[in-house]
Design an enzyme around this catalytic site. Structure first.
Site, PDB file in Angstrom:
ATOM      1  N   SER A 127     -37.861  37.103 -70.887  1.00 20.50           N
ATOM      2  CA  SER A 127     -38.764  37.932 -70.794  1.00 20.50           C
ATOM      3  C   SER A 127     -39.229  38.820 -72.079  1.00 20.50           C
ATOM      4  O   SER A 127     -39.673  38.163 -73.097  1.00 20.50           O
ATOM      5  CB  SER A 127     -38.726  38.927 -69.783  1.00 20.50           C
ATOM      6  OG  SER A 127     -39.621  39.776 -69.348  1.00 20.50           O
ATOM      7  N   ASP A 196     -45.014  34.154 -60.880  1.00 21.57           N
ATOM      8  CA  ASP A 196     -44.453  35.576 -61.777  1.00 21.57           C
ATOM      9  C   ASP A 196     -45.356  36.384 -61.523  1.00 21.57           C
ATOM     10  O   ASP A 196     -46.507  36.385 -61.852  1.00 21.57           O
ATOM     11  CB  ASP A 196     -44.090  34.817 -63.156  1.00 21.57           C
ATOM     12  CG  ASP A 196     -43.293  36.004 -63.974  1.00 21.57           C
ATOM     13  OD1 ASP A 196     -43.685  37.084 -63.946  1.00 21.57           O
ATOM     14  OD2 ASP A 196     -42.477  35.637 -64.756  1.00 21.57           O
ATOM     15  N   HIS A 227     -40.610  36.761 -61.384  1.00 22.42           N
ATOM     16  CA  HIS A 227     -40.441  36.979 -62.684  1.00 22.42           C
ATOM     17  C   HIS A 227     -38.578  36.949 -62.790  1.00 22.42           C
ATOM     18  O   HIS A 227     -38.032  36.674 -63.649  1.00 22.42           O
ATOM     19  CB  HIS A 227     -40.820  38.271 -63.174  1.00 22.42           C
ATOM     20  CG  HIS A 227     -40.758  38.579 -64.586  1.00 22.42           C
ATOM     21  ND1 HIS A 227     -41.241  37.866 -65.699  1.00 22.42           N
ATOM     22  CD2 HIS A 227     -39.871  39.619 -65.526  1.00 22.42           C
ATOM     23  CE1 HIS A 227     -41.121  38.269 -66.843  1.00 22.42           C
ATOM     24  NE2 HIS A 227     -40.198  39.538 -66.547  1.00 22.42           N
TER      25      HIS A 227
END
Length: 283
Positions: A127, A196, A227
């Site tokens: 991320s 996501d 996610h």
């Protein structure tokens, strides 16, 4: 808009406890002190340098990476960004430049203190951590001695593009991975959930296409994953760890005891398969 994006981008949690014997301190070029851990495995030829997400710190990830290091047979180093966890001074706010300085500090520790070669180091960013990972991968490539590989999990094209589908990088944008990607000169493995809800799936797809074709390892699009649940979703099948292991086996020459510059994907896969076949024949 930059201040608003920063407040959304950086969400450091309250510092999570990590026993003092499990971490050490680095003097970051950002001017502060950041904690880090180094999990060493016997005879490991590859070291992963992990950059965590925006709502994590070392205490939250240590146990997972302790197990992952064992299963993948690699060393793993992770660090906190300035403004996260136990980093000092405690009242400072994280920012993009600090993240870049912190990963460079961690990388220097590996190469200068641990004497680990760049060709043995794989950058792994999750991320937010895709930002410093792409930055350092492109920087080492431009300097003429690239890291061995890159793993990007749920990566972003850039901070602004999470909210707006800009065609070009805007002034003030953060972590413009799409601009770093074409300069990376090592195999890159991208993992992204198709559902996501934080960083849209198309970020992973577009980042894959932004890479030079020679460095695109086969991506892993995780059907139905969001996610933050890729590891949990695939835990029972072991597919996530299997994909990581396959990337290391096929694309990282140091994994097979050959410490050399990264090979382009069309060449390194057959080379690795040939070497592994020879090992099986000897056994």
């Amino acid at each position: 808009m930059g201040d608003l994006i920063s407040s959304l981008l950086f969400q450091p949690p309250p510092a999570t406890y990590l026993h003092p014997t499990r971490h050490f301190w680095l003097e970051s070029t950002s001017g502060g002190r950041i904690p880090a851990f180094f999990i060493e495995r016997p005879n490991a030829q590859v070291t992963i340098l992990f950059s965590h997400g925006n709502a994590e710190d070392l205490g939250m990830i240590y146990d997972w990476f302790n197990d992952l290091a064992r299963v993948l047979r690699v060393n793993i180093m992770a660090y906190d960004y300035t403004g996260y966890g136990k980093s000092m001074p405690a009242n400072i706010s994280p920012c993009e430049d600090f993240c870049y300085a912190d990963i460079e500090t961690a990388y220097s520790y590996l190469t200068d203190v641990r004497r680990i070669q760049p060709e043995q180091i794989v950058l792994y960013g999750r991320s937010l951590g895709s930002g410093p990972s792409c930055y350092l991968a492109s920087k080492t490539a431009r300097e003429g001695r690239s890291v061995a590989g890159v793993i990007l999990q749920s990566p972003l094209l850039s901070a602004f593009r999470v909210a707006f589908n800009f065609r070009f990088t805007m002034i003030g944008d953060r972590f413009p991975n799409i601009d770093y990607a074409p300069h990376i000169k090592c195999p890159v493995f991208i993992v992204h959930g198709t559902q996501d809800e934080v960083v849209p799936f198309w970020h992973g797809q577009d980042l894959f296409m932004a890479l030079n074709q020679n460095w695109r390892a086969k991506p892993f699009w995780v059907e139905g994953a969001g996610h933050n649940n890729i590891e949990a979703l695939l835990r029972s099948s072991g597919a996530f760890v299997d994909e990581l292991s396959q990337f290391l086996d096929l694309h990282i020459s140091a994994r097979l005891g050959n410490i050399s510059s990264p090979q382009i994907v069309p060449d390194c896969v057959p080379t690795a398969l040939h070497v592994m076949s020879g090992v099986r024949d000897e056994v």
